[in-house]
Design a protein around this motif. Structure first.
Motif, short mmCIF file in Angstrom:
data_model
loop_
_atom_site.label_atom_id
_atom_site.label_comp_id
_atom_site.label_asym_id
_atom_site.label_seq_id
_atom_site.Cartn_x
_atom_site.Cartn_y
_atom_site.Cartn_z
N THR A 17 5.78 7.21 -11.99
CA THR A 17 5.01 6.00 -12.26
C THR A 17 4.41 5.41 -10.98
O THR A 17 3.23 5.05 -10.93
N LEU A 18 5.22 5.34 -9.95
CA LEU A 18 4.76 4.70 -8.72
C LEU A 18 3.67 5.50 -8.01
O LEU A 18 2.78 4.93 -7.38
N ALA A 19 3.73 6.83 -8.13
CA ALA A 19 2.75 7.68 -7.44
C ALA A 19 1.33 7.41 -7.94
O ALA A 19 0.35 7.68 -7.25
N LYS A 20 1.23 6.85 -9.18
CA LYS A 20 -0.10 6.55 -9.72
C LYS A 20 -0.69 5.27 -9.12
O LYS A 20 -1.89 5.04 -9.21
N ARG A 21 0.17 4.42 -8.60
CA ARG A 21 -0.27 3.11 -8.11
C ARG A 21 -0.29 2.97 -6.59
O ARG A 21 -1.04 2.18 -6.03
N PHE A 22 0.64 3.71 -5.93
CA PHE A 22 0.81 3.54 -4.48
C PHE A 22 0.82 4.91 -3.79
O PHE A 22 1.05 5.93 -4.43
N ASP A 23 0.60 4.89 -2.48
CA ASP A 23 0.90 6.08 -1.69
C ASP A 23 2.41 6.12 -1.46
O ASP A 23 3.01 5.12 -1.05
N LEU A 24 3.00 7.26 -1.72
CA LEU A 24 4.45 7.40 -1.53
C LEU A 24 4.74 8.31 -0.33
O LEU A 24 4.00 9.26 -0.07
N PRO A 26 2.68 -4.85 8.36
CA PRO A 26 4.05 -4.87 7.84
C PRO A 26 4.13 -5.20 6.34
O PRO A 26 4.91 -4.59 5.61
N GLU A 27 3.29 -6.14 5.88
CA GLU A 27 3.39 -6.56 4.47
C GLU A 27 2.87 -5.48 3.51
O GLU A 27 3.02 -5.61 2.29
N GLU A 28 2.24 -4.44 4.07
CA GLU A 28 1.73 -3.37 3.20
C GLU A 28 2.76 -2.25 3.02
O GLU A 28 2.50 -1.27 2.33
N PHE A 29 3.91 -2.40 3.66
CA PHE A 29 4.91 -1.32 3.71
C PHE A 29 6.22 -1.76 3.06
O PHE A 29 6.75 -2.82 3.37
N LEU A 30 6.73 -0.92 2.18
CA LEU A 30 8.05 -1.16 1.56
C LEU A 30 8.92 0.07 1.75
O LEU A 30 8.49 1.18 1.46
N MET A 31 10.14 -0.15 2.23
CA MET A 31 11.10 0.95 2.43
C MET A 31 12.20 0.83 1.40
O MET A 31 12.71 -0.26 1.16
N LYS A 37 0.81 -1.22 0.00
CA LYS A 37 0.00 0.00 0.00
C LYS A 37 0.84 1.26 0.00
O LYS A 37 0.47 2.27 -0.59
N LEU A 38 1.92 1.23 0.75
CA LEU A 38 2.72 2.45 0.90
C LEU A 38 4.20 2.16 0.65
O LEU A 38 4.74 1.21 1.22
#
Lengths: 239, 239
Positions: free
Chosen positions: A117-124, A173-178, A10-11
């Motif tokens: 590109t990513l801003a269209k698909r995910f919250d950044l 946790p699985e919704e978050f990528l750093m 998600k984020l």
């Protein structure tokens, strides 16, 4: 290479310095100029060693950032010259320290396209540690601010602070990528709380951010050469 | 006196410095010691005038906080002595500046009781500007942290930043009350966005935070003598 579950994502949070834009070379440059300034008092290796020790000693009082860095440069100059450094030399140190608060931001290769590109698909999110005022200024100077739904500037990137971020945004946790250049700050604590991280190393890393290889044992994460590779790795295509 | 709608109130935000605890006197004390240190070079009124000008000039680069304050003290000392201030004197300036990052926190009268009671009824927030690391440290040293559900440390308290806070927490203006000692930072911008504010003046106010009386025309807000009066004013009773 990919161990990522993009379906649940998600984020995506991005470190700022040396992930989105060039930062550390500015600090290295300033430190070299400190060396030039004090060259009639002290040799560069002694200065470097002493300055690093001063920075680490002051970290618990100053935290990260350019102002603490500048105060540590001044302290180092006074100590290494036994107080003989002149007022005018110290003013020069302050002046080069001030440049760290205003240098033009050089956005790293591939960053703008990836964010677009990513801003269209995910919250950044920008998720960075350091000096609040300075980091906000860099985000503004970068011209990248509009890609980010959230900005979080925190004093330390450890497991506790990542957990607080997940809590604040109601994320599993699985919704978050750093994504970031520091194994110590951007990767290891994120993996430790069960979230996912991508390492994009930068050409130089501040000694304080380096980790021993033994700390990487048993950890699963991707290392990418640059932000160019991020979209492929995420299997996201630009429209 | 009361113009407040407590029934709609959801979140009460408190300024920190000189609202929850003593702060400004520490800065005044440090500035006096700077004067003592430089008394063989310069008189106190000249120093005060020059130091204030230096602080304001540096504000756009340093933001608020003890580290920028210390760098501005050093700059002032160098300028006013035409560079004759010695390295050892500058180290003394850094040392007194460091005290600003570690002084024992003296919680103001009535604060603990008010927070204890209000925390049972409302969500409480610390909402302060300044240096992230320093403000977090003060909250920790105050022993008040557990009363606050949220902590927001921001670089400037203006209408835009208050609007961002309301947005982030999904609040309508009438659901938000700000309490603080600065008309400029804690009261006027809050009223301007349609939310409510309580002014609890502190015995001294930094010149930069003072506002002209003309700016208060047509504004409705309560001024309270101390945090003791807050519960009465809110018509909240301790159990």
């Amino acid at each position: 290479m990919s161990t990522l579950e993009t379906s649940s994502l998600k984020l995506i949070a991005f470190d700022a310095d040396d992930t989105l834009w060039v930062n550390e070379p500015n600090y290295v440059n300033v430190q070299q100029r400190l060396g030039d300034l004090l060259s009639h008092h002290i040799d560069q290796p002694t200065l470097s060693r002493h300055f690093y020790a001063t920075q680490i000693r002051n970290l618990q009082l100053f935290g990260y950032g350019a102002k603490g860095f500048t105060l540590s440069m001044i302290e180092t100059a006074i100590e290494l010259t036994q107080g003989r450094v002149t007022g005018l030399e110290i003013q020069q140190i302050i002046d080069i320290g001030k440049e760290l608060l205003a240098f033009p931001i050089e956005v790293l290769d591939g960053v703008r396209d990836a964010l677009e590109t990513l801003a269209k698909r995910f919250d950044l999110m920008v998720l960075t540690k350091g000096d609040l005022f300075d980091q906000e200024s860099k985000i503004a100077r970068s011209g990248l601010g509009h890609f980010f739904k959230y900005v979080e500037i925190i004093s330390e990137k450890d497991e506790r602070s990542y957990q607080r971020i997940l809590q604040r945004y109601g994320l599993q946790p699985e919704e978050f990528l750093m994504i970031g250049n520091s194994l110590k700050s951007d990767v290891l604590p994120v993996l430790h709380i069960g979230a996912q991280a991508v390492h994009i190393p930068y050409v130089i890393t501040w000694a304080h951010e380096r980790v021993g290889e033994e700390q990487l044992q048993g950890k699963s994460f991707a290392t990418l050469a640059s932000m160019h590779d991020l979209l492929n790795w995420l299997e996201v295509t630009a429209d």
